[in-house]
Write a protein that holds these residues in place. Sequence first.
Motif, short mmCIF file in Angstrom:
data_model
loop_
_atom_site.label_atom_id
_atom_site.label_comp_id
_atom_site.label_asym_id
_atom_site.label_seq_id
_atom_site.Cartn_x
_atom_site.Cartn_y
_atom_site.Cartn_z
N MET A 123 -5.35 13.51 -13.37
CA MET A 123 -5.38 12.06 -13.15
C MET A 123 -5.49 11.37 -14.50
O MET A 123 -6.39 11.67 -15.29
CB MET A 123 -6.54 11.68 -12.25
N SER A 124 -4.59 10.43 -14.79
CA SER A 124 -4.59 9.74 -16.08
C SER A 124 -5.74 8.74 -16.15
O SER A 124 -6.32 8.34 -15.13
CB SER A 124 -3.27 9.01 -16.28
N SER A 125 -6.05 8.33 -17.38
CA SER A 125 -7.13 7.35 -17.56
C SER A 125 -6.78 6.02 -16.91
O SER A 125 -7.65 5.32 -16.38
CB SER A 125 -7.41 7.15 -19.05
N SER A 126 -5.49 5.66 -16.94
CA SER A 126 -5.07 4.41 -16.30
C SER A 126 -5.28 4.46 -14.79
O SER A 126 -5.73 3.48 -14.18
CB SER A 126 -3.59 4.12 -16.60
N GLU A 127 -4.99 5.61 -14.19
CA GLU A 127 -5.19 5.73 -12.75
C GLU A 127 -6.67 5.69 -12.39
O GLU A 127 -7.06 5.04 -11.41
CB GLU A 127 -4.58 7.04 -12.23
N VAL A 128 -7.50 6.34 -13.20
CA VAL A 128 -8.95 6.30 -12.98
C VAL A 128 -9.45 4.86 -13.06
O VAL A 128 -10.20 4.37 -12.21
CB VAL A 128 -9.69 7.19 -14.00
N GLN A 129 -9.01 4.16 -14.11
CA GLN A 129 -9.41 2.76 -14.30
C GLN A 129 -8.95 1.90 -13.13
O GLN A 129 -9.69 1.04 -12.65
CB GLN A 129 -8.82 2.24 -15.61
N LEU A 130 -7.74 2.15 -12.68
CA LEU A 130 -7.18 1.37 -11.59
C LEU A 130 -7.92 1.61 -10.28
O LEU A 130 -8.19 0.67 -9.52
CB LEU A 130 -5.70 1.71 -11.45
N ARG A 131 -8.27 2.86 -10.00
CA ARG A 131 -9.02 3.15 -8.78
C ARG A 131 -10.39 2.47 -8.80
O ARG A 131 -10.85 1.93 -7.78
CB ARG A 131 -9.18 4.67 -8.63
#
Length: 288
Positions: free
Chosen positions: A1-9
């Motif tokens: 899981m990318s950092s952008s996806e983590v941030q977005l979740r």
Amino acid sequence: MSSSEVQLRQLLSHGLPAVNTAGCRFSQVQGLTGESWRIEGDGIHLLARQQTKDKYALGVSRCREGSVLKQAGQGIGPQVLLQTPGWLILEWLAGDKVSDSVFLAFNETGKLAALIVQLHQQPLSGYRLNLQGQFARYWQQLDRRRLTPTWLRWQQVFMQNRPPQPLMLAPLHMDIHSGNLLVQGQRLRLIDWEYAADGDIALELAALFRANQFSPAAQQSFLRHYVRQGYAGLPQLLAQVQRWLPWVDYLMLMWFEVRWQQSGDRAFLRWGDALYRRFCLPFHTQAT
């Protein structure tokens, strides 16, 4: 899981708690100006657009984009669900994609003009388009090896001269082409409002004609339909579009050059090659 996806979740869990992202699929959406995220799940269809340094360098503001959509995009663009300094969360607009041939057909029938008239009749967003600010931002990012004395003189011309006085201010999309048009039943919808802002209606039309390489006949067809529903003065509108064309050409040249710098993709140089030759030839060879 990318950092952008983590941030977005994390953002969605706090900003849209009613949206349960557990089990949702996050996928990148590729486009000319970079990536966004499509979020799909049980009854969930969202588009997340991030504010990045590259986007800022291109003049993209998610804050402005969201504000224009809220004010002028009702029934034309996607609904804004959440807006933060770093992200813009929109509904994912479903619809049929439009081919170039269908796009031209919509122009002939007047459907394209009707959509743009509808947009131009919406309330102003309060975000005025600043082309000279764009030129200054882009200038700082150009490959210095490609600059010529003639190009420097053109930059000075556009920075020191006032843009055309607007005929009529309206919300502008500024990136209307077949790839940003969807068909929903009998309705047309516009997506990708990254460059939307308030400006002169004739600037929008100049950008439309140039970006889609409209023939003189296609331009006349569009204007004929547009003046029946929107700005009524055809001679004045046509003359104003002509005034804006050099500004649009220069904006496109600068955008291609910056995108090449960002991506390393020489296709951007090929797309801007004719503009580059035009603006980098000596002034005495230029058409007045």
